[in-house]
Design a protein around this motif. Structure first.
Motif, PDB file in Angstrom:
ATOM      1  N   ARG A   1       0.533  -1.035   0.177  1.00 45.04           N
ATOM      2  CA  ARG A   1       0.294   0.029   0.243  1.00 45.04           C
ATOM      3  C   ARG A   1       1.181   0.759   0.291  1.00 45.04           C
ATOM      4  N   ARG A   2       2.308   0.826   0.783  1.00 45.93           N
ATOM      5  CA  ARG A   2       3.004   2.672   0.876  1.00 45.93           C
ATOM      6  C   ARG A   2       3.712   2.943  -0.116  1.00 45.93           C
ATOM      7  N   ARG A   3       3.727   1.650  -1.340  1.00 49.56           N
ATOM      8  CA  ARG A   3       4.354   1.993  -2.215  1.00 49.56           C
ATOM      9  C   ARG A   3       3.467   1.871  -3.915  1.00 49.56           C
ATOM     10  N   GLY A   4       2.386   1.442  -3.884  1.00 51.27           N
ATOM     11  CA  GLY A   4       1.197   2.268  -4.540  1.00 51.27           C
ATOM     12  C   GLY A   4       1.551   0.652  -5.716  1.00 51.27           C
ATOM     13  N   ARG A   5       1.867  -1.002  -4.975  1.00 53.01           N
ATOM     14  CA  ARG A   5       2.853  -1.827  -6.141  1.00 53.01           C
ATOM     15  C   ARG A   5       1.832  -3.168  -5.938  1.00 53.01           C
ATOM     16  N   TYR A   6       1.601  -4.082  -6.371  1.00 52.04           N
ATOM     17  CA  TYR A   6       1.033  -5.925  -5.833  1.00 52.04           C
ATOM     18  C   TYR A   6       2.319  -6.136  -6.159  1.00 52.04           C
ATOM     19  N   VAL A   7       2.024  -7.574  -5.301  1.00 53.13           N
ATOM     20  CA  VAL A   7       3.339  -8.118  -5.099  1.00 53.13           C
ATOM     21  C   VAL A   7       2.712  -9.668  -5.231  1.00 53.13           C
ATOM     22  N   ALA A   8       3.283 -10.192  -6.099  1.00 56.26           N
ATOM     23  CA  ALA A   8       2.840 -11.753  -6.425  1.00 56.26           C
ATOM     24  C   ALA A   8       4.497 -12.482  -5.316  1.00 56.26           C
ATOM     25  N   PHE A   9       4.263 -13.764  -4.154  1.00 54.20           N
ATOM     26  CA  PHE A   9       4.927 -14.421  -3.690  1.00 54.20           C
ATOM     27  C   PHE A   9       4.811 -16.000  -4.547  1.00 54.20           C
ATOM     28  N   LEU A  10       5.436 -16.672  -4.908  1.00 55.13           N
ATOM     29  CA  LEU A  10       4.993 -17.405  -6.124  1.00 55.13           C
ATOM     30  C   LEU A  10       6.340 -18.724  -5.567  1.00 55.13           C
ATOM     31  N   LYS A  11       5.979 -19.807  -5.778  1.00 54.74           N
ATOM     32  CA  LYS A  11       6.779 -21.144  -6.102  1.00 54.74           C
ATOM     33  C   LYS A  11       6.847 -21.667  -6.905  1.00 54.74           C
ATOM     34  N   THR A  12       8.215 -22.343  -6.777  1.00 54.58           N
ATOM     35  CA  THR A  12       9.039 -23.046  -7.896  1.00 54.58           C
ATOM     36  C   THR A  12       9.523 -23.903  -7.711  1.00 54.58           C
ATOM     37  N   ARG A  13      10.667 -24.416  -8.297  1.00 52.94           N
ATOM     38  CA  ARG A  13      11.390 -25.509  -8.013  1.00 52.94           C
ATOM     39  C   ARG A  13      12.882 -25.252  -8.669  1.00 52.94           C
ATOM     40  N   LEU A  14      14.064 -25.287  -7.327  1.00 53.67           N
ATOM     41  CA  LEU A  14      15.271 -25.270  -7.834  1.00 53.67           C
ATOM     42  C   LEU A  14      15.893 -26.130  -6.563  1.00 53.67           C
ATOM     43  N   ALA A  15      16.704 -26.870  -8.578  1.00 52.73           N
ATOM     44  CA  ALA A  15      17.282 -28.287  -7.867  1.00 52.73           C
ATOM     45  C   ALA A  15      16.611 -29.391  -7.122  1.00 52.73           C
ATOM     46  N   GLY A  16      14.955 -29.234  -7.801  1.00 55.28           N
ATOM     47  CA  GLY A  16      14.295 -30.180  -6.911  1.00 55.28           C
ATOM     48  C   GLY A  16      13.200 -29.765  -5.518  1.00 55.28           C
ATOM     49  N   LYS A  17      13.435 -28.712  -5.166  1.00 57.89           N
ATOM     50  CA  LYS A  17      13.588 -28.499  -3.800  1.00 57.89           C
ATOM     51  C   LYS A  17      12.556 -26.757  -4.376  1.00 57.89           C
ATOM     52  N   ARG A  18      11.358 -27.020  -3.065  1.00 60.01           N
ATOM     53  CA  ARG A  18      10.851 -25.595  -3.259  1.00 60.01           C
ATOM     54  C   ARG A  18      11.085 -24.986  -2.894  1.00 60.01           C
ATOM     55  N   ALA A  19      11.610 -23.241  -3.748  1.00 56.23           N
ATOM     56  CA  ALA A  19      11.729 -22.337  -2.932  1.00 56.23           C
ATOM     57  C   ALA A  19      10.224 -21.188  -3.636  1.00 56.23           C
ATOM     58  N   ARG A  20      11.031 -19.762  -3.208  1.00 51.56           N
ATOM     59  CA  ARG A  20       9.905 -18.807  -3.558  1.00 51.56           C
ATOM     60  C   ARG A  20      10.683 -18.369  -4.659  1.00 51.56           C
ATOM     61  N   MET A  21       9.673 -17.407  -5.474  1.00 49.12           N
ATOM     62  CA  MET A  21       9.491 -16.653  -6.478  1.00 49.12           C
ATOM     63  C   MET A  21       9.217 -14.902  -6.446  1.00 49.12           C
ATOM     64  N   ILE A  22       9.539 -13.874  -6.736  1.00 51.76           N
ATOM     65  CA  ILE A  22       8.028 -13.188  -6.737  1.00 51.76           C
ATOM     66  C   ILE A  22       8.127 -11.863  -8.363  1.00 51.76           C
ATOM     67  N   SER A  23       7.344 -11.506  -7.999  1.00 46.75           N
ATOM     68  CA  SER A  23       6.699 -11.054  -9.189  1.00 46.75           C
ATOM     69  C   SER A  23       5.981  -9.500  -8.896  1.00 46.75           C
ATOM     70  N   VAL A  24       6.301  -8.324  -9.759  1.00 51.22           N
ATOM     71  CA  VAL A  24       6.003  -7.170  -9.343  1.00 51.22           C
ATOM     72  C   VAL A  24       4.924  -6.636 -10.021  1.00 51.22           C
ATOM     73  N   SER A  25       3.827  -5.800  -9.962  1.00 50.95           N
ATOM     74  CA  SER A  25       2.784  -5.015 -11.110  1.00 50.95           C
ATOM     75  C   SER A  25       2.147  -3.785 -10.324  1.00 50.95           C
ATOM     76  N   GLU A  26       1.901  -2.602 -11.445  1.00 49.02           N
ATOM     77  CA  GLU A  26       1.444  -1.124 -11.004  1.00 49.02           C
ATOM     78  C   GLU A  26       0.163  -1.262 -10.878  1.00 49.02           C
ATOM     79  N   ASP A  27      -0.344  -2.535 -11.584  1.00 45.17           N
ATOM     80  CA  ASP A  27      -2.179  -2.763 -11.894  1.00 45.17           C
ATOM     81  C   ASP A  27      -2.785  -3.743 -12.152  1.00 45.17           C
ATOM     82  N   PHE A  28      -2.193  -4.676 -11.689  1.00 48.73           N
ATOM     83  CA  PHE A  28      -2.864  -5.838 -11.461  1.00 48.73           C
ATOM     84  C   PHE A  28      -2.429  -6.322 -12.626  1.00 48.73           C
ATOM     85  N   GLU A  29      -3.240  -6.383 -13.774  1.00 55.47           N
ATOM     86  CA  GLU A  29      -2.685  -7.436 -15.218  1.00 55.47           C
ATOM     87  C   GLU A  29      -1.310  -7.362 -15.792  1.00 55.47           C
TER      88      GLU A  29
END
Length: 231
Positions: A1-29
Motif C-alpha cells: 500500500r505504501r508503494r502503490g504496487r502489487y506483489v505476488a509471492f510464487l513457488k518454484t523448484r530449484l534443484a528439486g527443492k521448493r523455493a520462492r519467487m516474486i513478481s511485481v505489478s502496478e495495475d494487477f494486470e
C-alpha cells in the motif's frame, strides 16, 4: 500500500527443492518476469524446503514469514524475514524461527501456516493470525493421533519485540556496526538481572570514552533508554 504496487509471492523448484519467487505489478494486470527470491542453501538441513511466504508491515518495517517445510518430519514452521523495499527479501543472520508447531497431540502439532495481513493490536499486545493443523503435511503418512482437523490461532507478542536474543543464564550479545547521528539510542530489552551495555567505535576501535562497561550503570526492567550525543 505504501508503494502503490502489487506483489505476488510464487513457488518454484530449484534443484528439486521448493523455493520462492516474486513478481511485481502496478495495475494487477501486467506483471514482471518472476525472479528467484529465496531458496534453501547449505546452511539449511538437506530436507528443508521453502513452501510459502507472507509479508506485513510492523512499526514502519517490511517483515515477512517464510514457511519452512522439513520433509524428514513432514512439519512446517515459520521463519522471520525482512526487506528494505518490499521487493528484495533476506533472511536474518540467526534465521529465527518465529512460530513452531505445537507439541504432539496439540491442534497445531502437524504444522503452522502464516495468515495474511499486518499485526493487530490485541489488548496492548500485537498479534498475528495463523493456521494450524493436527496432521502432518504428507497425507500418505497419517498416524492414529493425526485427524485431518485444523484451526486458526493467534500468536501475540509485546510491541517492538517480535524477535530477540534470549539468555537463560549469563550471556552477552553484540550488534553489527551502525551509525547514530545523535539524540536518543534505545535499548529494547527485558532484564531480570542487572545488565550492562558497552559501546565501541567502528572497526577495530575499542570502547568509547564515557560508554565503557565500567562507566555505564547497570539497568534492569524493560524498555530502558540511553542518551547518545556522538556521531
Amino acid at each position: 500500500r505504501r508503494r502503490g504496487r502489487y506483489v505476488a509471492f510464487l513457488k518454484t523448484r530449484l534443484a528439486g527443492k521448493r523455493a520462492r519467487m516474486i513478481s511485481v505489478s502496478e495495475d494487477f494486470e501486467h506483471w514482471s518476469e518472476p525472479q528467484v527470491l529465496l531458496a534453501p542453501d547449505l546452511a539449511d538441513a538437506p530436507t528443508v524446503e521453502f513452501y510459502a511466504q507472507h509479508a506485513f508491515q510492523h512499526w514502519g518495517h517490511d517483515l515477512g514469514l517464510l514457511t519452512r517445510y522439513d520433509l524428514s518430519v513432514q512439519r512446517l514452521d515459520l521463519e522471520l524475514i525482512a526487506s528494505a523495499d518490499g521487493i528484495s527479501w533476506r533472511r536474518l543472520p540467526t534465521r529465527p524461527c518465529l512460530l513452531r508447531p505445537g507439541e504432539w497431540g496439540a491442534w497445531d502439532c502437524g504444522g503452522v501456516f502464516s495468515g495474511i495481513g499486518d499485526a493487530l493490536n490485541v489488548g496492548g499486545e500485537n498479534g498475528l493470525y495463523y493456521a494450524g493443523t493436527r496432521r502432518r503435511h504428507d497425507p500418505l503418512l497419517p498416524l492414529p493421533h493425526e485427524p485431518a482437523d485444523s484451526g486458526i490461532g493467534l500468536a501475540t507478542f509485546a510491541p517492538g519485540r517480535l524477535a530477540g536474543q534470549q539468555f537463560t543464564g549469563d550471556g552477552w550479545c553484540q550488534t553489527i556496526p551502525f551509525r547514530c547521528p545523535g539524540g536518543r539510542l534505545t535499548l529494547n530489552a527485558v532484564a531480570h538481572k542487572p545488565m550492562t551495555v558497552e559501546i565501541h567505535a567502528a572497526g577495530y576501535g575499542g570502547p568509547i570514552a564515557g560508554f565503557t562497561r565500567d562507566a555505564c550503570a547497570p539497568v534492569t526492567g524493560r524498555a530502558n533508554f540511553f542518551q547518545w550525543s556522538r556521531i
